[in-house]
Design an enzyme around this catalytic site. Structure first.
Site, PDB file in Angstrom:
ATOM      1  N   ASP A 461      -9.182  37.115  -9.463  1.00 20.70           N
ATOM      2  CA  ASP A 461     -10.479  38.089  -9.142  1.00 20.70           C
ATOM      3  C   ASP A 461     -11.590  37.455  -8.482  1.00 20.70           C
ATOM      4  O   ASP A 461     -11.996  36.267  -8.730  1.00 20.70           O
ATOM      5  CB  ASP A 461     -10.922  39.030 -10.465  1.00 20.70           C
ATOM      6  CG  ASP A 461     -11.867  39.949 -10.182  1.00 20.70           C
ATOM      7  OD1 ASP A 461     -11.610  40.919  -9.187  1.00 20.70           O
ATOM      8  OD2 ASP A 461     -12.939  39.822 -10.638  1.00 20.70           O
ATOM      9  N   GLU A 514      -7.872  37.471  -4.835  1.00 21.60           N
ATOM     10  CA  GLU A 514      -8.450  38.669  -4.177  1.00 21.60           C
ATOM     11  C   GLU A 514      -9.659  37.973  -3.385  1.00 21.60           C
ATOM     12  O   GLU A 514     -10.881  37.897  -4.271  1.00 21.60           O
ATOM     13  CB  GLU A 514      -9.029  39.689  -5.321  1.00 21.60           C
ATOM     14  CG  GLU A 514      -9.498  40.828  -4.876  1.00 21.60           C
ATOM     15  CD  GLU A 514     -11.154  41.041  -5.390  1.00 21.60           C
ATOM     16  OE1 GLU A 514     -11.704  42.074  -4.721  1.00 21.60           O
ATOM     17  OE2 GLU A 514     -11.705  40.219  -6.157  1.00 21.60           O
TER      18      GLU A 514
END
Length: 723
Positions: A461, A514
């Site tokens: 992330d 991401e």
């Protein structure tokens, strides 16, 4: 032991413990317990000194016939036990310090005394008794070789096998000696005490010992089976301020509804002989298949369609990971997804963060839905039904709850100092990737989930927050999106190392990023002739795949615009749907319609409405949603849908999806069947996935009619020609 100790009637004045040291013990501020307690050698004298909370009397057991009577000429047998004498200047509220002096007799080299783990018999004020090895006589606990490697960022020995709490046999010190070992990194601490249910959270009871070279504090509680009990560390900072901190390496926590305390693990995969858990994996065939499919260079030719799930709200009535397993498997198989991706399943304090703001539980399964064994059952069930399991891994930042990692021992420890340690807008702290100990913490956590929970892939992330020092600064947003932010070489080095280590140690496990900027480059795909990547000198991070948020944004803005406006949209106008192909071969892509796209509105509600359609306006939006999904499946990349998108539902933690109501809606059922058909085609037709990353896998038939909202292309695979 090749020595003997002759009892002395009283402690020589030169050997007495100082008032200051006694007071430091009573105040839970003793920085060097080993310098005061256990075996203390002073010239020809030896003092045994014990601090035992709640003790009325303490005796040392003469198990090796070491002790001689006070009178050396006395014709009497050596005593079975030698009573220690209470230290008179202990505070009356904690008269727990006992000592006895001896005259040493033996070899001139007294080093063997430092390896003497003696046993004591304790009578408590409440009337109970116990016999145990005295904890401060055990010597160093964690191996020097491990600490040296760990302090340089090494993870070959899993950090979680050494740090944290482990019920174990301390066979390296004394075969057959069972108890619980605790270890924590707190280099800025003045002193650290272990607190928990087992000592009534009394900070005075168990002062920990410091390995000063490494800033590590450790303690072993012999004989006590503490599994399942809560614990924490009482840290006194360099400024002599106290704070209770959770264990960063804790493997289990209580349910957040009950607080934020760590638990001594009952399911401890690092101490198998002490493990209460009884889960036996049955996914060996899946792991072998994973290695065969994804462990080599051809992994990118496999069909990979991903269903993103927030486990806590997917099945609102479920109270356990086991309850979710079979319904989730059935749902995924009906829709023909090949993989599931969980939003963070690590322990986190705030429901509203969805798991993305972990405070200290990076190694622990979220307790809201059960134990580590329950989570293993869920993964095992998915594997045995041919479904890969990915999970979100948050290594960019952490929540700033006072009991967590932030200012762990009084000053920034896990985070950078100053403004670099803050991520503006998120209210979180940024990990300090320059510290080897923090690198080991993050890398060790990644390996932990793969090794002990058979995770098939990690979606890292907020990679941009690791790459750019000025990430989160609103005024620098455009610069960062263009890939021109201030680079954080520490973060880049960590990401590269993560990718190398996972590929080396866990072939077949996939890594996705991401990453929303134009950083060059994220994935390890080879350069294609005629592309940006071919023209540039590049250094890639080494990920297998990158989330393509630009694709998602362009697609949603196009389908969210009215039919008349689509021809004249800002930025590329009607060519917006074709723009992706200008950079499609720079990276290996995931095409995500994720949780970020469904917070306020469902994907269906984001489709343009036809104001002239009257009562059938909703039907028009559903029809556009079906076209959007068709476009996505036909494009280059791996499709990802967040839960609820398959039936046109929005999502929030506070308002879980009403699956029963959706089942009664004809349009939502039609959309669900459409998703299932598209994903079956994607899985079964090679040209839709086999060359997702190659220019010869895609060919435009007609993009010049885009002004009429018409696009036509052909997908191809080696030895096949399919449109």
């Amino acid at each position: 032991m090749d020595f003997q100790l002759q009892l002395l009637e009283k402690t020589p004045e030169a050997c007495t413990v100082s008032y200051d040291d006694v007071q430091l013990l009573a105040d839970a501020q003793q920085p060097n317990p080993k310098h005061v307690l256990g075996v203390q050698v002073m010239g020809q004298h030896v003092v045994l000194r014990c601090w035992v909370s709640g003790a009325r009397s303490v005796s040392v057991i003469n198990e090796l016939d070491i002790f001689l009577p006070e009178c050396a000429d006395a014709k009497e047998d050596p005593p079975e036990k030698v009573p220690l004498l209470p230290v008179e200047h202990c505070p009356p509220e904690c008269p727990w310090l006992f000592e006895r002096a001896f005259l040493y007799g033996g070899k001139e080299d007294k080093s063997q005394l430092q390896h003497w783990s003696f046993q004591i018999c304790v009578q408590y004020s409440g009337g109970g008794t116990s016999t145990l090895t005295y904890l401060h006589s055990l010597g160093p606990l964690l191996p020097e070789s491990f600490l040296t490697g760990w302090s340089h960022g090494m993870t070959e020995t899993p950090p979680a096998s050494m740090f944290g709490a482990h019920h174990m046999e301390l066979y390296t010190h004394k075969p057959g000696l069972w108890g619980t070992r605790f270890a924590v990194w707190a280099p800025g601490a003045h002193s650290v005490s272990l607190v928990g249910d087992f000592n009534f959270w009394d900070k005075r009871a168990h002062p920990m010992c410091c390995r000063e070279k490494f800033g590590v504090w450790e303690l072993f509680l012999p004989m006590w089976d503490l599994r399942g009990q809560k614990y924490a560390y009482n840290i006194v900072t360099g400024a002599l301020e106290e704070v209770i901190k959770a264990d960063p390496y804790a493997l289990e926590f209580v349910d957040p509804a009950e607080g934020h305390d760590a638990k001594i693990p009952e399911c401890d995969d690092y101490s198998r002989s002490a493990w209460h858990g009884n889960y036996t994996w049955t996914d060996q065939a899946w792991l072998a298949q994973r290695l065969a499919k994804f462990g080599g260079e051809m992994w990118s030719s496999q069909p990979l369609s991903i269903y993103e799930v927030h486990l806590g709200s997917w099945a609102p009535s479920a109270t356990n990971y086991r309850d979710i397993a079979q319904p989730l498997v059935q749902h995924l198989k009906e829709l023909n997804f090949t993989a599931v991706e969980f939003l963070p399943v690590t322990q986190y304090p705030c429901d509203q963060s969805w798991g993305y703001q972990c405070a200290a539980g990076l190694y622990a399964v979220d307790r809201r839905l059960g134990t580590p064994d329950d989570f293993r059952y869920l993964i095992d069930t998915l594997h045995n039904n041919g479904i890969a399991v990915f999970m979100d891994f948050v290594g960019a930042h952490f929540a700033k709850d006072e009991w967590g990692l932030v200012n762990y021992s009084g000053t920034p420890q896990y985070e950078y100092e100053g403004t670099l340690g803050e991520i503006p807008g998120w209210g979180t702290a940024r990990y300090n990737y320059s510290k080897a100990e923090v690198q080991a913490y993050l890398l060790g956590a990644a390996h932990h989930w793969i090794d002990h929970f058979h995770i098939d892939g990690l979606r890292v992330d907020a990679v941009a927050a690791m790459i750019y020092k000025n990430f989160g600064r609103e005024e620098d947003g455009d610069e960062i999106m263009a890939g021109k932010g201030r680079l954080n070489e520490d973060g880049i080095a960590l990401l590269k190392r993560l990718c190398v280590e996972v590929r080396t140690r866990h072939p077949g496990v996939l890594l996705s990023a991401e990453e929303s900027t134009n950083f060059r480059w994220v994935t390890d795909r080879p350069a294609e002739n005629g592309t940006e990547r071919q023209r540039d000198d590049f250094r890639d991070l080494g990920f297998h795949m990158k989330w393509n948020m630009g694709f998602t944004y362009d697609a949603l803005s196009y389908f969210g615009s009215s039919f008349k406006e689509r021809r004249s949209l800002d930025t590329f106008g009607w060519k917006r749907l074709a723009w992706f192909l200008n950079y499609a071969y720079n990276e290996r892509w995931i095409l995500p319609f994720s949780h970020d796209n469904m917070q306020r509105k469902s994907l269906v509600d984001q489709m343009a409405e036809d104001k002239n359609a009257g009562e059938v306006g909703e039907d028009v939006r559903f029809a556009q949603m079906r076209v959007l999904l068709l476009y996505t499946i036909g494009m280059l990349g791996r499709p990802l849908l967040f839960m609820g998108a398959e039936i046109g539902e929005s999502w929030s933690c506070a308002e879980p999806i009403d699956w029963d109501a959706a089942a009664l809606d004809p349009q939502k059922n039609l959309l669900r069947r459409w998703v299932a058909k598209l994903l079956k085609l994607y899985r079964d037709i090679p040209c839709l996935h086999r060359q997702d990353d190659r220019a010869d896998g895609f060919h435009w038939l007609d993009k010049d009619s885009g002004s009429q909202c018409v696009y036509c292309w052909k997908r191809m695979a080696r030895n096949e020609l399919q449109a």
